[in-house]
Design an enzyme around this catalytic site. Structure first.
Site, PDB file in Angstrom:
ATOM      1  N   ASP A  16      -5.425   5.397  21.963  1.00 15.37           N
ATOM      2  CA  ASP A  16      -5.162   6.698  22.034  1.00 15.37           C
ATOM      3  C   ASP A  16      -4.177   7.095  21.541  1.00 15.37           C
ATOM      4  OD1 ASP A  16      -7.549   7.035  24.000  1.00 15.37           O
ATOM      5  OD2 ASP A  16      -6.064   6.405  25.584  1.00 15.37           O
ATOM      6  N   ASP A  41      -4.254   7.072  27.732  1.00 10.80           N
ATOM      7  CA  ASP A  41      -2.882   6.435  28.375  1.00 10.80           C
ATOM      8  C   ASP A  41      -3.676   5.438  27.686  1.00 10.80           C
ATOM      9  OD1 ASP A  41      -5.700   5.707  29.370  1.00 10.80           O
ATOM     10  OD2 ASP A  41      -5.020   5.907  31.112  1.00 10.80           O
ATOM     11  N   ASP A  62      -8.945  12.128  26.936  1.00 11.08           N
ATOM     12  CA  ASP A  62      -9.744  10.671  27.593  1.00 11.08           C
ATOM     13  C   ASP A  62      -9.977  10.740  28.736  1.00 11.08           C
ATOM     14  OD1 ASP A  62     -10.226   7.924  27.198  1.00 11.08           O
ATOM     15  OD2 ASP A  62      -8.646   7.358  28.642  1.00 11.08           O
TER      16      ASP A  62
END
Length: 923
Positions: free
Chosen positions: A653, A649, A343
């Site tokens: 996700d 986070d 990410d």
């Protein structure tokens, strides 16, 4: 589900049940749900609650604790050992049976404790829901439990509230919502009640509020349209429940090895038993005892426990480097990782907006530094001193037209308020402006707060006898409110104004966007006197001062970590919900690849599952992605036999974190859902810790291979010696109890010592091992055969030499047991360096664990050889000093032979796995 309907009618159509909620007019949304702006009545709410169910996510199905414990015994190697224990118990070998059962049970307990909380990811999503909500019922405000919300309820929200259900906005004032847990966006999203295009992605649905997100600023009235599992967060929970936890490469390899080895051992035991009874005249009980002892000796029953301990030591080492492992096998999975899907926001970047560039008509200035630290130089790129003065004027406006607060000291700074306003405060600090002095000189008198409808904020300040208007907002909107622009030398207190050059500013805005920057425009107006009223209509005739480009910068350590990963043969791919231009700019600064290719989520939807693996391998950046996209990307890479690590986070996700071979969550800024779905948590939210964890993961796998390379040949040497004796009709060189003694004493000392080995040189210079790479490689198979034969030759050589010197069989057997122990000690020093020579000061000195294990074995063997009670138990005899010296020399000779063998193999390059490591080992 209506809110996510595919193929919906194109905007601006606003009727029909196939139109998604975000594309409907607010009155049409009310009509679809038969709801009113005054809210539902109590009777209607109760009926809808009965029909739709509570606004809660379904609880995950839990596996009973006893079943989770028992499934740790469902392994071919473990089952065979339990069968051997049962046979040993049946023939009266109670101690042997107890030892085998104890080892197996300890292994199961460790696995149960480490992995018992593996399925908590769904329950963690519940914490994202607010416990209560404010609604209109029967036209009055009421506080109700979140679980009682139903479609048709009218929510009342303000700054600080967590959105309790998916809702369509009816009214919004200055509303901004932090949706980073769903979209990955760095800054709060602006919201308004106006409908948007039906094709808008999740981050673009400004008319919608989503369950679990946080109201950052403003107020809102919204219509609940989806509750419980039908919400966006509920849909992610359903995705998470559909993802099966993958078996790690190590577990797959151990399972394959266990099945093959167990099959071989069972067949060999049956054949040997039949041969001993029929061809060599053994009684069936004597033959059975020998076969059981041999089976216990050859089966590495301590291997699962030693591997578990090796992984646990890796967990401890990683924790010291800020990587907290939640599941033991995840330790070595990092060592096998070939792709890291990361990410962007908060992982590769700081998740702290930074004002990077200031563009004025006089020139361009670049702001150094990053994050909210108000330190760094303003470097003039074009325009000289005039550009510097213009940048100070823009910072002046940004400081006055600001509601954020900056707190901190040194390198630790935080903001209260909007991230972009916090970045403006940091910019003012870099420009040398004193916030307190400026506020005192120009006290705020009034303001027009930011609203998504007009897209700017304006503040009115006293300026001597007159007033100063400061404005910031979307650059297009601020330009539309401006009639001129700041001249080359003017500031907010001068009248140096020239006609507005719209084309120049549009080009500057486009250039900043192409570099992945978010842009704000700044303007001012000086009034001769303070107006009696200040509202949105009073903001006219402004002087445009310039634009500021903002970016969430990469972490400095992330740049180095990406370089480390690439040099180790690991590809790093960015998967983010942010805009393509922003993601591409960050990827370029991180140097994710030599040729950065960007794929958007919209383009991804047009790619078939068959074509996706090729695209997933080529592309470096995936932008504007949804949770489904992330899952598809991870699965596509896994279909190409990649071992995939996924970092993240946010709630968005969690499904892909669970799907990946190893999920890596952020410890500080990560949501509980992300942490529970992951195998590892980074305590410092630092991507650089991943490179350190990969280093430790490869070291752990090396140590596991060393344990196997030490255990199997030593066990194999015992087996070959006994097998040859039975086949040839010779006297057994060891009795069954002596075989068990070697097995019990050495594997829990010398074998365990290898778990504490430090990494060899060049660990990160090797490419990742293949997903299908066998646990016992060709080199290790050669090593097992060679060392087994050397051990067997040493045993028979000592046995024959002892008898030739006139010693009885009992003394000869005692010498054989001792020579096995000595050879295993010297082989331990050799196997510590599979990729380099052990003839070095570091190699011969050993680690504290190795020296301690050797000391324990020496003491145990002295007791075994010279203690009278040991003579009674194991039928041993004292060994004369000369014979003892000869036994030690056998061990030395074997180590010399093995070191010569290692040197020849590296020089002749017979085994490919030694080539890159050999070069690195000499660094």
């Amino acid at each position: 589900m209506a809110v996510e309907a595919r193929g919906s009618a194109p905007f601006p159509q606003a009727s029909g049940d196939n139109v998604p909620w975000h594309a409907l007019e607010d009155d049409a949304a009310l009509a679809r749900l038969s709801a009113r702006r005054e809210g539902l009545d109590a009777t209607d709410a109760a009926e809808r609650l009965r029909r739709h169910g509570p606004n809660a996510l379904p609880s995950p199905a839990r596996v009973p604790a006893w079943r989770r414990f028992l499934r740790h015994f469902n392994d071919p190697l473990i089952l065979f050992l339990l069968a051997a224990a049962a046979i040993a118990l049946a023939v009266g070998h109670h101690v042997d049976a107890a030892v085998i059962v104890a080892v197996v049970t300890v292994n199961a307990i460790v696995g149960y404790v480490q992995e018992g909380r593996a399925e908590q990811a769904l329950s963690a999503l519940h914490s994202m829901l607010a416990p209560s909500a404010r609604v209109l019922r029967d036209g009055t405000r009421r506080q109700v439990d979140v679980a009682e919300l139903v479609p048709g309820d009218v929510l009342l929200l303000e700054a600080g509230d967590r959105v309790p259900a998916d809702a369509r906005l009816l009214r919004a004032r200055g509303l901004r919502v932090d949706e980073s847990v769903l979209t990955g966006e760095s800054v709060p999203a602006e919201k308004s009640h106006a409908p948007v295009a039906a094709q808008a992605d999740l981050a673009g649905r400004s008319s919608m509020l989503y369950s679990g997100t946080l109201v950052a600023a403003g107020q809102a009235t919204a219509l609940v349209v989806e509750t419980g599992p039908a919400t966006e967060i509920g849909r992610i929970g359903a995705l998470l429940g559909q993802v099966e936890t993958l078996t790690t490469p190590l577990l797959q390899q151990i399972a394959r090895f266990g099945r093959r080895f167990t099959t071989f051992a069972i067949v060999a035991a049956v054949v040997l038993f039949a041969f001993a009874v029929t061809m060599r005249g053994y009684g069936w009980l004597d033959a059975l005892m020998v076969v059981v002892a041999l089976a216990v000796g050859v089966i590495p029953e301590s291997l699962p426990a030693v591997i578990t301990i090796t992984l646990a030591i890796g967990v401890r080492r990683m924790a010291a480097r800020n990587a907290i492992v939640r599941r033991l096998p995840a330790v070595e999975t990092l060592g096998a990782t070939t792709v890291i899907c990361s990410d962007k926001t908060g992982t590769l970047t700081r998740n702290e907006m930074t004002a990077r560039s200031v563009v004025a008509s006089a020139g361009r200035v670049r702001a150094e530094g990053s994050g909210y630290v108000p330190e760094g130089a303003l470097q003039v790129e074009t325009g000289g001193e005039a550009a510097q003065a213009a940048a100070h004027a823009v910072a002046h406006i940004g400081l006055l037209c600001n509601d954020a607060r900056l707190h901190g000291d040194g390198d630790r700074w935080r903001i209260d308020g909007d991230p972009m306003e916090g970045a403006l405060l940091a910019l003012a600090g870099k420009a040398g402006l004193d916030a307190a002095a400026l506020a005192a000189a120009h006290p705020r008198l009034d303001e027009v707060p930011f609203d998504a409808a007009h897209r700017f904020m304006a503040t009115l300040h006293r300026d001597g006898d007159g007033a100063l208007v400061c404005v910031k907002g979307a650059p297009e909107q601020v330009l539309a409110l401006s009639t001129g622009q700041r001249g080359a030398s003017g500031d907010a207190a001068s009248s140096d104004t020239v006609p507005l050059d719209t084309a120049f500013w549009q080009a500057a805005i486009d250039d900043a966007g192409a570099h992945g920057q978010r842009v704000l425009g700044f303007a001012w107006q000086r009034l001769a006197q303070v107006p009696s009223a200040f509202d949105i209509d009073a903001v006219r005739g402004l002087t445009f001062a310039g634009i500021v480009g903002f970016i969430d910068p990469p972490r400095d350590e992330a740049v180095r970590a990406v370089a480390d990963c690439r040099s180790a043969g690991i590809a790093v791919k960015m998967i983010t919900g942010d805009h393509a231009a922003t993601a591409a700019a960050i990827a370029g600064q991180l140097r994710l690849a030599d040729d950065i290719q960007v794929v958007t989520g919209q383009a991804l939807e047009q790619v078939s599952d068959a074509d996706l693996p090729d695209l997933a391998e080529r592309a470096s950046v995936f932008a504007r992605t949804t949770p489904e996209h992330k899952l598809r990307i991870v699965r596509a890479l896994q279909s190409r036999r990649h071992t995939v690590a996924m970092t993240g986070d946010g709630v968005n996700d969690a499904p892909s974190l669970k799907q990946a071979d190893i999920g890596i969550a952020m410890g500080n800024k990560g949501t509980e859902a992300a942490k529970e779905a992951s195998g590892m948590v980074l305590a410092d939210d630092n991507f650089a810790s991943i490179a350190a964890a990969v280093h430790e993961g490869r070291a752990v796998y090396d140590n596991i291979r060393k344990v196997i390379a030490w255990t199997l040949p030593t066990n194999g040497g015992e087996a070959v010696a006994v097998l040859l004796a039975i086949v040839a009709g010779w006297v057994l060189p060891m009795t069954p109890p002596q075989i068990l003694w070697i097995n019990m004493v050495l594997t829990v000392t010398l074998g365990l010592a290898l778990a504490f080995e430090p990494p060899e040189r060049g660990v990160m210079a090797r490419p990742p091992r293949g997903r299908d790479a066998p646990l016992v490689s060709p080199f290790m198979l050669w090593r097992i055969v060679l060392v087994s034969l050397l051990f067997s030759a040493g045993a028979f050589g000592v046995f024959g030499w002892a008898q030739a010197r006139g010693h009885d069989v009992e003394t000869a057997r005692t010498m054989v047991v001792n020579v096995f122990c000595v050879m295993e000690i010297f082989y331990l020093f050799s196997v510590r360096y599979l990729h380099g020579s052990s003839f070095s000061l570091r190699g011969l000195r050993g680690t504290p664990a190795v020296l301690g294990a050797v000391a324990v074995v020496v003491v145990a063997q002295l007791a075994f050889t010279y203690s009278p009670w040991m003579h009674a138990v194991f039928d041993t005899r004292p060994v004369p000093p000369l014979e003892g010296l000869a036994i030690v020399l056998v061990g030395v000779a074997m180590m010399v032979v093995l070191e010569i063998e290692k040197w020849l193999l590296r020089r002749l390059r017979i085994f490919a796995e030694l080539e890159p490591a050999a070069a690195a080992a000499t660094q």
